[in-house]
Enzyme design. Structure first.
Site, short mmCIF file in Angstrom:
data_model
loop_
_atom_site.label_atom_id
_atom_site.label_comp_id
_atom_site.label_asym_id
_atom_site.label_seq_id
_atom_site.Cartn_x
_atom_site.Cartn_y
_atom_site.Cartn_z
CE LYS A 124 -4.40 0.64 -0.03
NZ LYS A 124 -5.70 -0.27 -0.32
CG ASP A 164 -7.28 2.99 -0.84
OD1 ASP A 164 -7.56 1.89 -0.99
OD2 ASP A 164 -7.22 3.82 0.04
N GLY A 235 -20.34 6.58 2.17
CA GLY A 235 -19.54 6.99 1.04
C GLY A 235 -20.15 7.58 0.15
CG PHE A 236 -19.98 11.11 -2.12
CD1 PHE A 236 -19.51 11.31 -0.94
CD2 PHE A 236 -19.75 11.74 -3.18
CE1 PHE A 236 -18.51 12.44 -0.89
CE2 PHE A 236 -18.77 13.03 -2.97
CZ PHE A 236 -18.48 13.54 -2.04
CG ASN A 238 -14.28 4.27 -8.08
OD1 ASN A 238 -15.06 4.47 -9.16
ND2 ASN A 238 -13.51 3.07 -8.10
CB VAL A 239 -15.73 1.80 -3.07
CG1 VAL A 239 -16.15 0.68 -2.35
CG2 VAL A 239 -14.23 1.62 -3.63
CB ALA A 240 -20.16 4.62 -2.24
CD1 TRP A 241 -21.76 5.61 -9.46
CD2 TRP A 241 -19.74 4.53 -9.92
NE1 TRP A 241 -21.87 5.42 -10.77
CE2 TRP A 241 -20.53 4.73 -10.91
CE3 TRP A 241 -18.79 3.60 -10.04
CZ2 TRP A 241 -20.38 4.14 -12.40
CZ3 TRP A 241 -18.31 3.28 -11.26
CH2 TRP A 241 -19.20 3.29 -12.47
#
Ligand code: 2IT
Length: 445
Positions: A124, A164, A235-236, A238-241
């Site tokens: 990471k 990330d 969240g909003f 990339n992942v939440a989308w």
């Protein structure tokens, strides 16, 4: 293994590295029984070797802002473990980034990547640089300055970074562009690239899609399906989308979204227009969700609060580490939540996890649920290596297979005597066994 003794040693060596110590404790707690059945692991000091990163690279990142002023940030890459393949894992740009956070993420990534079945080690990286309110040119100059140091340490068979929090397609493009300029090779040493220069179809959606495929497998195990379920998402980004898009496609009703400013409750549920609006919100660079409530009447903005107070069937934390604490967990349990799947890395505190396990809520950890993102990065590496681009159907099919396989691995090690499936235990033991066997096979190095 004496868990308390190992933890005391690590706490003395790495004082104050809260997130890192938390991530290590969770894994060791889950694997200790299995570990103790393998005296060869103990003889080879597998645990002691596994909990320390192979190396940590730290560097100064100096760049010019739009006023021509000199700015300094710290850059890091934690190359945690390459027993299974080249170091692989995302880069996070956020004001909260510390070495402890990147060590926890690199450690988690090692087991997550092992679960994908693809040949990838764990790493990471990131910086305390905050993209909030920065212009496109400032982001570009920062990414280029970051790569002026990092390029020496990465490569397609050495270490392959990706996105990330705070790093999406745009940032990957700027970093990969600078990398190529410096090495004069198009070797694909980044994943999450745009489709025009070696990216993979489905990669932007993959973390969220994979998470929903995993949730489907968890529900199927309980003879249940996702259609009609009320889902809270935080969240909003990339992942939440991706998660909101797939959940909605599968007939569930996503009723919340959140940002650092608070959360939105939308009882009508998301639709395509609202999901697309998430991208618009993000593109403002302001890191707030409040404007959603003005745009879509019927929804309400709750400033400074988290979505876990709403009554839902399924909770999907998609924002950041430790975003669900003990009180949130108790609230969810009181509201009869059926299933909690972490899409963020280490989204729940240890006390929150305890609350779910004690109440027999079906709970799964990030390293299993969100592994579809890095798995699709692995597929991007394969496509780059063979100089081909696969169809969306091909990538999605493989993503489905990989998520089903991770679910099977969790069952192999996670079924308790009363039939409850402890996904945390299952994922940690399955991931650990793979890394441990890979290390054993390569000798004491
Ligand atoms: O946490 C993660 O798995 C990621 N940020 C994605 C890593 C990757 O290499 O695609």
């Amino acid at each position: 293994m004496d868990l308390n003794q190992i933890m005391a040693g690590l706490e003395a060596k790495h004082p104050g590295e809260k997130e890192y110590l938390q991530a290590v404790r969770e894994v060791l707690m889950c694997v200790q029984d299995v570990y103790n059945q393998h005296p060869e692991f103990e003889r080879n000091k597998i645990i002691e070797r596994m909990v320390e990163p192979d190396r940590i690279i730290t560097f100064r990142v100096t760049w010019l802002d739009d006023k021509g002023e000199v700015q300094n940030n710290i850059g890091y890459r934690v190359q945690f473990n390459n027993a299974i393949g080249p170091y692989k894992g995302g880069i996070r740009f956020h004001a909260s980034v510390t070495l402890s956070i990147l060590k926890f993420l690199g450690f988690e990534q090692t087991f997550k990547n092992a679960l994908t079945t693809l040949p990838m080690g764990g790493a990471k990286g990131g910086s305390d640089f905050s993209p909030r309110g920065k212009s496109d040119r400032e982001i570009m100059r920062f990414c280029q300055a970051f790569m002026l140091e990092l390029w020496k340490n990465i490569g397609p068979d050495r270490d392959v970074p990706a996105g990330d929090i705070g790093v999406g397609g745009r940032e990957v493009g700027y970093m990969y562009g600078m990398y190529k300029k410096l090495v004069n090779q198009c070797d694909g040493s980044f994943t999450g690239k745009a489709m025009e220069f070696g990216g993979s179809r489905i990669r932007p959606e993959a973390t969220g899609f994979g998470a929903l495929y995993f949730v489907q497998a968890m529900l199927k195990q309980k003879d249940d399906t996702i259609a009609g379920k009320r889902i809270a998402i935080s969240g909003f980004g990339n992942v939440a989308w991706g998660a909101a898009l797939k959940a909605t496609e599968l007939g569930a009703k996503v009723v919340t979204l959140s940002g650092p400013d608070g959360y939105i409750y939308d009882p009508a549920g998301l639709d395509m227009e609202k999901i697309n609006y998430m991208l618009e919100l993000r593109a403002t660079g302001n890191d707030v969700v409040e404007p959603y409530a003005e745009r879509f009447p019927g929804s309400t903005f709750y400033p400074g609060k988290k979505p876990w107070e709403q009554k839902v069937d399924i909770a999907l934390p998609c924002a950041t580490q430790n975003e669900v604490d003990e009180n949130d967990a108790k609230q969810l349990v009181a509201n009869k939540v059926e299933l909690v799947a972490e899409v963020s890395n280490m989204g729940c505190t240890p006390e929150a996890i305890d609350t779910f396990l004690k109440n027999k809520v079906t709970y799964a950890p990030g390293k299993a649920v969100n592994a579809g993102g890095v798995a699709t990065s692995g597929l991007e590496m394969s496509q780059d290596a063979e100089h081909l681009q696969w169809s969306a159907e091909e990538v999605d099919h493989r993503l489905h297979e990989i998520m089903a396989n991770i679910h099977d691995q969790c069952l192999e090690y996670g079924i308790e005597p009363d039939g409850y499936i402890n996904y945390m235990k299952g994922a940690n033991i399955a991931g650990f066994m793979k890394v441990a066997h890979a290390m054993m096979g390569q000798g004491v190095i």
